[in-house]
Write a protein that holds these residues in place. Structure first.
Motif, PDB file in Angstrom:
ATOM      1  N   PRO A  66       0.692  -1.207   0.051  1.00 16.31           N
ATOM      2  CA  PRO A  66       0.014   0.120   0.003  1.00 16.31           C
ATOM      3  C   PRO A  66       0.969   1.078   0.222  1.00 16.31           C
ATOM      4  O   PRO A  66       2.243   1.188   0.491  1.00 16.31           O
ATOM      5  N   GLY A  67       0.282   2.378  -0.461  1.00 16.68           N
ATOM      6  CA  GLY A  67       1.176   3.534  -0.488  1.00 16.68           C
ATOM      7  C   GLY A  67       2.318   3.528  -1.624  1.00 16.68           C
ATOM      8  O   GLY A  67       3.461   3.773  -1.278  1.00 16.68           O
ATOM      9  N   CYS A  68       2.048   2.821  -2.619  1.00 19.36           N
ATOM     10  CA  CYS A  68       3.161   2.547  -3.576  1.00 19.36           C
ATOM     11  C   CYS A  68       3.739   3.858  -4.438  1.00 19.36           C
ATOM     12  O   CYS A  68       4.593   3.574  -5.078  1.00 19.36           O
ATOM     13  N   SER A  69       2.752   4.828  -4.401  1.00 17.87           N
ATOM     14  CA  SER A  69       3.054   6.067  -4.792  1.00 17.87           C
ATOM     15  C   SER A  69       3.410   5.687  -6.616  1.00 17.87           C
ATOM     16  O   SER A  69       2.737   4.896  -7.234  1.00 17.87           O
ATOM     17  N   LEU A  87      -1.158  -0.615  -3.978  1.00 19.26           N
ATOM     18  CA  LEU A  87      -2.097   0.299  -3.819  1.00 19.26           C
ATOM     19  C   LEU A  87      -1.768   1.733  -3.455  1.00 19.26           C
ATOM     20  O   LEU A  87      -0.789   1.941  -2.773  1.00 19.26           O
ATOM     21  N   ASP A  88      -2.567   2.767  -3.999  1.00 15.83           N
ATOM     22  CA  ASP A  88      -2.121   4.051  -3.642  1.00 15.83           C
ATOM     23  C   ASP A  88      -3.733   5.032  -3.792  1.00 15.83           C
ATOM     24  O   ASP A  88      -4.548   4.669  -4.552  1.00 15.83           O
ATOM     25  N   LEU A  89      -3.606   6.093  -3.029  1.00 14.28           N
ATOM     26  CA  LEU A  89      -4.768   7.021  -2.888  1.00 14.28           C
ATOM     27  C   LEU A  89      -4.982   7.831  -4.202  1.00 14.28           C
ATOM     28  O   LEU A  89      -6.075   8.239  -4.586  1.00 14.28           O
ATOM     29  N   SER A  90      -3.868   8.118  -4.756  1.00 11.37           N
ATOM     30  CA  SER A  90      -3.770   9.086  -5.878  1.00 11.37           C
ATOM     31  C   SER A  90      -4.042   8.393  -7.198  1.00 11.37           C
ATOM     32  O   SER A  90      -3.172   7.601  -7.522  1.00 11.37           O
ATOM     33  N   PRO A  91      -5.267   8.828  -7.976  1.00  8.99           N
ATOM     34  CA  PRO A  91      -5.213   8.096  -9.277  1.00  8.99           C
ATOM     35  C   PRO A  91      -4.052   8.528 -10.231  1.00  8.99           C
ATOM     36  O   PRO A  91      -3.633   7.626 -11.111  1.00  8.99           O
ATOM     37  N   ARG A  92      -3.415   9.834  -9.910  1.00  2.00           N
ATOM     38  CA  ARG A  92      -2.064  10.048 -10.909  1.00  2.00           C
ATOM     39  C   ARG A  92      -0.852   9.085 -10.648  1.00  2.00           C
ATOM     40  O   ARG A  92      -0.236   8.524 -11.555  1.00  2.00           O
ATOM     41  N   ALA A  93      -0.753   9.037  -9.189  1.00  2.00           N
ATOM     42  CA  ALA A  93       0.298   8.121  -8.899  1.00  2.00           C
ATOM     43  C   ALA A  93       0.028   6.726  -9.131  1.00  2.00           C
ATOM     44  O   ALA A  93       0.949   6.249 -10.022  1.00  2.00           O
ATOM     45  N   GLY A 113      -6.966   3.458  -4.230  1.00  2.00           N
ATOM     46  CA  GLY A 113      -7.676   2.949  -3.175  1.00  2.00           C
ATOM     47  C   GLY A 113      -7.105   3.575  -1.799  1.00  2.00           C
ATOM     48  O   GLY A 113      -6.028   3.737  -1.903  1.00  2.00           O
ATOM     49  N   ASP A 114      -7.865   3.447  -0.824  1.00  2.00           N
ATOM     50  CA  ASP A 114      -7.617   3.949   0.563  1.00  2.00           C
ATOM     51  C   ASP A 114      -6.987   2.513   1.359  1.00  2.00           C
ATOM     52  O   ASP A 114      -7.921   1.499   1.386  1.00  2.00           O
ATOM     53  N   LEU A 115      -5.868   2.771   2.021  1.00  3.03           N
ATOM     54  CA  LEU A 115      -5.372   1.637   2.763  1.00  3.03           C
ATOM     55  C   LEU A 115      -6.325   1.197   3.913  1.00  3.03           C
ATOM     56  O   LEU A 115      -6.552   0.042   3.987  1.00  3.03           O
ATOM     57  N   VAL A 116      -6.990   2.139   4.584  1.00  2.29           N
ATOM     58  CA  VAL A 116      -8.046   1.550   5.738  1.00  2.29           C
ATOM     59  C   VAL A 116      -9.489   0.877   4.900  1.00  2.29           C
ATOM     60  O   VAL A 116      -9.776  -0.076   5.433  1.00  2.29           O
ATOM     61  N   ALA A 117      -9.928   1.573   3.973  1.00  2.00           N
ATOM     62  CA  ALA A 117     -11.148   1.307   3.303  1.00  2.00           C
ATOM     63  C   ALA A 117     -11.078   0.076   2.491  1.00  2.00           C
ATOM     64  O   ALA A 117     -12.019  -0.717   2.292  1.00  2.00           O
ATOM     65  N   ASP A 118     -10.008  -0.162   1.817  1.00  2.00           N
ATOM     66  CA  ASP A 118      -9.474  -0.927   0.543  1.00  2.00           C
ATOM     67  C   ASP A 118      -8.737  -2.008   0.731  1.00  2.00           C
ATOM     68  O   ASP A 118      -8.141  -2.457  -0.222  1.00  2.00           O
TER      69      ASP A 118
END
Length: 218
Positions: A66-69, A87-93, A113-118
């Motif tokens: 998660p948070g792969c950037s 997984l990362d929160l930013s569509p651009r990332a 996606g979001d680490l907590v929700a996804d």
């Protein structure tokens, strides 16, 4: 003053102890395709080398990052995994990461996606938490930590790596989140720290060392 890794030019911060708002990350990637300098700084190359050297297996079946950037560390993890889920929160990332990782075909998946929700279903034999948890509030970090034991295979491991220096924008410091991991039921098997970063490796319970697994010790 030059901002080190994990410390971009400060943006308007939320109230301390609250998770970073999604808009913070969208703004960062709107201004740059590499806002933290992952492809540019020796600090980052060194951090990735330390991370990979601390892993106790030569290869892993299923890895979650998660948070792969933009996928710089992901590309190194893909070389040591049969299946890598990013997984990362930013569509651009995630778009940039998908382009970078396309060479690995369907062995690597990248989702927004979001680490907590996804959090994904199933178990992993490696979970990589790199420069991520200090964006969450303490309650959310505790929720992630509680998930880890059930998300790992019996011989799986978690590696956490975070910037140690305090960033006023962030809800927590790297030391804060690593101290919460150390206090969890996970078994701490290895660690490294210096003035800038902290790295810790955890398993569900005690397991043989690399030398023991290769019959180098009695």
């Amino acid at each position: 003053m030059t901002q080190p890794s994990g410390t971009p030019t400060p943006q308007p911060a939320p109230t301390p102890s609250r998770s970073m708002p999604d808009g913070y990350f969208h703004t960062m990637y709107a201004h740059s395709d590499d806002p933290w300098g992952f492809t540019q700084r020796f600090y980052e190359r060194r951090k990735y080398a330390l991370t990979l050297a601390a892993l106790s297996a030569e290869r892993y079946h299923r890895v979650f990052e998660p948070g792969c950037s933009i996928g710089v560390l992901s590309a190194e993890l893909a070389l040591r995994s049969d299946q890598l889920e990013c997984l990362d929160l930013s569509p651009r990332a995630t778009a940039l990461a998908a382009d970078r990782l396309a060479v690995y075909g369907d062995r690597v998946s990248v989702r927004t996606g979001d680490l907590v929700a996804d959090w994904p279903d199933g178990r992993f034999d490696l979970i990589v938490l790199s420069e991520l948890l200090y964006y969450l509030d303490p309650h959310e970090v505790d929720g992630v930590v509680e998930r880890l034991s059930d998300a790992l295979t019996p011989d799986g491991e978690v590696i956490a790596v975070h910037w140690r220096r305090k960033v006023p924008d962030y809800p927590q410091s790297g030391d804060d989140v690593h101290d919460r991991l150390i206090a969890s039921p996970l078994h701490h098997v290895a660690g490294y720290s210096d003035a800038d970063l902290r790295l810790d490796v955890f398993t569900v319970g005690p397991r043989p060392s690399v030398a023991q697994r290769e019959n180098l010790v009695g």
